[in-house]
Design a protein around this motif. Structure first.
Motif, PDB file in Angstrom:
ATOM      1  N   GLU A  73       0.832  -1.213   0.000  1.00  0.00           N
ATOM      2  CA  GLU A  73       0.000   0.000   0.000  1.00  0.00           C
ATOM      3  C   GLU A  73       0.862   1.256   0.000  1.00  0.00           C
ATOM      4  O   GLU A  73       0.730   2.135   0.847  1.00  0.00           O
ATOM      5  N   THR A  74       1.764   1.310  -0.980  1.00  0.00           N
ATOM      6  CA  THR A  74       2.695   2.431  -1.025  1.00  0.00           C
ATOM      7  C   THR A  74       2.731   3.048  -2.414  1.00  0.00           C
ATOM      8  O   THR A  74       2.505   2.365  -3.417  1.00  0.00           O
ATOM      9  N   ASP A  75       2.999   4.342  -2.447  1.00  0.00           N
ATOM     10  CA  ASP A  75       3.221   5.016  -3.717  1.00  0.00           C
ATOM     11  C   ASP A  75       4.709   5.303  -3.902  1.00  0.00           C
ATOM     12  O   ASP A  75       5.106   6.122  -4.718  1.00  0.00           O
ATOM     13  N   ARG A  76       5.535   4.600  -3.125  1.00  0.00           N
ATOM     14  CA  ARG A  76       6.982   4.814  -3.196  1.00  0.00           C
ATOM     15  C   ARG A  76       7.671   3.835  -4.143  1.00  0.00           C
ATOM     16  O   ARG A  76       8.894   3.763  -4.196  1.00  0.00           O
ATOM     17  N   ILE A  77       6.877   3.051  -4.895  1.00  0.00           N
ATOM     18  CA  ILE A  77       7.425   2.108  -5.879  1.00  0.00           C
ATOM     19  C   ILE A  77       6.879   2.486  -7.253  1.00  0.00           C
ATOM     20  O   ILE A  77       5.665   2.545  -7.450  1.00  0.00           O
ATOM     21  N   ALA A  78       7.782   2.770  -8.198  1.00  0.00           N
ATOM     22  CA  ALA A  78       7.384   3.043  -9.581  1.00  0.00           C
ATOM     23  C   ALA A  78       7.843   1.882 -10.449  1.00  0.00           C
ATOM     24  O   ALA A  78       8.960   1.389 -10.288  1.00  0.00           O
TER      25      ALA A  78
END
Length: 202
Positions: free
Chosen positions: A76-81
């Motif tokens: 649940e993270t937006d720190r992985i692209a």
């Protein structure tokens, strides 16, 4: 702390060009290892670097992409692209190394992911082949198919950014980039010095 640049295969982790280039994080066997193990590995990378840009080849099994998306959802993270450029594997490796160089400049993760999409347009990727029968990214006409059956035939192919196909013959050439650049080669099975002796200097 600089953003980590990850690749999904050790083959995509080219050696650094200088001492400033960050090492690649290799997330190997994503589709074969237990999910808990992959989750723990990615969590450790995020704790050490804060953000993660994963560059992987579209030629990788679909299960690799699914596993990456599952891990990102579970964390649940937006720190992985996730970056899947439309490049052959060697082109993906070149792109990943360029991003590792940029990451050493402490650019933000969003800038790095955007730079990856932009840099993709400047990478010319191709191969020297003995046959065109298994090409799927490049249109091949019947004449080229017929010539590929001739013993000793060789073809120069560019898969990206614009598909090109020429049969090697005296005077044969490919349209290259219209800017100064450098060329990286990987040795194949064909015995030819056309790439380094003719294409490179041109």
């Amino acid at each position: 702390m600089p953003t980590a640049i990850a690749v999904t295969s050790a083959d995509l982790a080219l050696p650094p060009q200088d001492e400033r280039t960050l090492p690649a994080v290799v997330l190997k066997d994503l589709d074969r290892r237990p999910l808990e193990q992959v989750l723990a590995e990615v969590t450790a990378v995020l704790e050490a670097h804060g953000h993660l840009v994963v560059v992987h080849s579209a030629a990788a099994p679909a299960a690799v992409e699914r596993r990456l998306r599952t891990v990102r959802s579970l964390l649940e993270t937006d720190r992985i692209a996730l970056l899947t450029p439309g490049l052959p594997p060697l082109g993906v490796a070149v792109l990943a190394r360029q991003l590792r160089q940029l990451a050493s400049c402490d650019l933000g993760p969003g800038v790095l992911a955007s730079a990856g999409r932009l840099l993709t347009h400047y990478i010319h990727a191709g191969a020297l082949l003995g046959s065109v029968t298994r090409l799927d990214r490049i249109p091949v006409d019947l004449k080229a198919h017929a010539k590929s059956w001739l013993p000793g035939s060789q073809f120069a192919v560019v898969a990206h950014p614009q598909p090109q196909l020429v049969r090697l013959a005296p005077g044969a050439s490919l349209a290259g980039p219209e800017f100064a650049t450098w060329m990286l080669t990987a040795k194949g099975q064909l015995q030819s010095d056309w790439v380094t002796g003719t294409l490179g200097p041109s």
